[in-house]
Design an enzyme around this catalytic site. Structure first.
Site, PDB file in Angstrom:
ATOM      1  N   LYS A 197      43.312  40.934  40.198  1.00 13.77           N
ATOM      2  CA  LYS A 197      41.992  41.480  40.509  1.00 13.77           C
ATOM      3  C   LYS A 197      41.699  41.233  41.984  1.00 13.77           C
ATOM      4  O   LYS A 197      41.646  40.085  42.438  1.00 13.77           O
ATOM      5  CB  LYS A 197      40.921  40.831  39.642  1.00 13.77           C
ATOM      6  CG  LYS A 197      39.520  41.392  39.861  1.00 13.77           C
ATOM      7  CD  LYS A 197      38.511  40.740  38.927  1.00 13.77           C
ATOM      8  CE  LYS A 197      37.116  41.282  39.132  1.00 13.77           C
ATOM      9  NZ  LYS A 197      36.123  40.644  38.239  1.00 13.77           N
ATOM     10  N   LYS A 249      43.155  45.498  38.683  1.00 19.72           N
ATOM     11  CA  LYS A 249      41.821  45.988  39.016  1.00 19.72           C
ATOM     12  C   LYS A 249      41.571  45.771  40.508  1.00 19.72           C
ATOM     13  O   LYS A 249      41.785  44.659  40.994  1.00 19.72           O
ATOM     14  CB  LYS A 249      40.780  45.226  38.180  1.00 19.72           C
ATOM     15  CG  LYS A 249      39.342  45.666  38.379  1.00 19.72           C
ATOM     16  CD  LYS A 249      38.388  44.846  37.520  1.00 19.72           C
ATOM     17  CE  LYS A 249      36.960  45.305  37.692  1.00 19.72           C
ATOM     18  NZ  LYS A 249      35.997  44.486  36.921  1.00 19.72           N
TER      19      LYS A 249
END
Length: 331
Positions: A197, A249
């Site tokens: 992320k 992400k």
């Protein structure tokens, strides 16, 4: 001049031929719908920065979940927005906290018909907006945060979550959550690890979606966009700690990272990617200005994420796309 002997265009000539030879296909079950539920609302509230997306009441969340399940969407990722916030995000672990109540609502309404996922992070619940507990100097205390994550995991599992989404990017978070779940006998609850992320500028509209209180940024714990190889290290650690699925992400600006993870033989769990709020908002804004064909851009963006290797895609277009796929509509 001689005519070409190789004619690849033959396989692009008609829609039927293109469908026949397509290497990448979207299916409704590949898609996960992120959803927001806000404690203080009496009716759904539209988000200015994300056209078509709303903050739900508990009742409207249930109705939207039923619609998503009917469309064939594979799962729901739920984010909660409490009325009261404090330094340690107390509402995240209270049985009557908005996220846990919403999970229980959905477990009763659509449980068994979909995969119910819960965002396991403190940023929506803290008055400072960070993903963890702060030290006196204002830095996030990794290990103190892990205890809060353990408690969150147990609360979310008890409320009905099938998967808990460890999104805070604390070191050791997957292992801590797995141990906490196992200690209370919640061995069937899975861990959906946000393995890679990044500290992205494209989270901007999400701040509106969760009424973020954040001052500053999260670059001291989310990954540096300049770095590539550390994503494999992060994912490997999560798998070693017991992750059942892993996620990259954002998605569209990190397709190289996604391809690395999905193509790594050591990654033996399903790989997901999250088409985040800013990626959604860019396409909607450009389409609203007449600069791009919205429907084609939506489909192309999701196809690119699948093509890069994602088995599962989180997207705010999940229901619309699933409905059109099931209806056999051309894009």
């Amino acid at each position: 001049m001689p005519f070409p002997t190789e004619r690849p265009r033959r396989l692009r000539r008609t829609p039927a031929i293109r469908r026949l030879v397509a290497q990448t296909r979207l299916h409704p079950a590949d898609l996960v719908l992120p959803m927001f539920v806000k404690e203080s609302l009496t009716q759904p509230q539209a988000l200015q920065s994300m056209p078509g997306v709303v903050q739900h009441t508990r009742d409207s969340l249930k109705a939207a979940a039923v619609e998503a399940v009917a469309a064939g969407v594979g799962g729901l990722m739920i984010f909660g927005i409490p009325t009261e916030r404090d330094a340690v995000g107390s509402a995240a672990t209270e049985p009557d906290g908005i996220l846990n109540l919403a999970l229980a609502d959905l477990a009763a309404e659509v449980g068994g018909d979909t995969v119910l996922m819960a965002d396991l992070c403190l940023d929506e619940f803290t008055d400072h907006g960070h993903c963890g507990v702060l030290r006196a100097d204002g830095a996030v205390d990794n290990d103190a945060t892990l205890q809060r994550y353990r408690d969150m995991a147990v609360a979310q599992s008890a409320a009905g979550a099938d998967l808990v989404g460890t999104s805070g990017m604390m070191d050791g978070q997957v292992g801590a959550v797995r141990a906490a779940l196992d200690a209370v006998g919640a061995t069937d609850t899975g861990v959906f690890a946000y393995g890679a992320k990044y500290a992205s500028a494209f989270y901007g509209p999400f701040r509106e979606a969760v009424d973020s209180a954040l001052v500053g940024d999260r670059r001291s714990y989310q990954q540096d966009p300049a770095n590539r190889t550390e994503a494999r290290r992060e994912v490997a650690l999560d798998i070693a700690e017991g992750a059942d699925l892993v996620m990259v992400k954002p998605a569209m600006s990190y397709l190289d990272i996604l391809a690395d993870i999905a193509g790594d033989p050591a990654v033996t769990v399903p790989v997901a990617a999250y088409q985040i709020s800013g990626e959604y908002a860019m396409i909607e804004a450009a389409a609203a200005n007449g600069w791009i064909d919205r429907d084609r851009a939506v489909f192309e963006s999701l196809t690119s994420i699948k093509r890069a290797g994602a088995q599962i895609v989180l997207t705010y277009w999940a229901v619309e796309v699933a409905q059109r796929l099931r209806g056999g509509q051309e894009w």
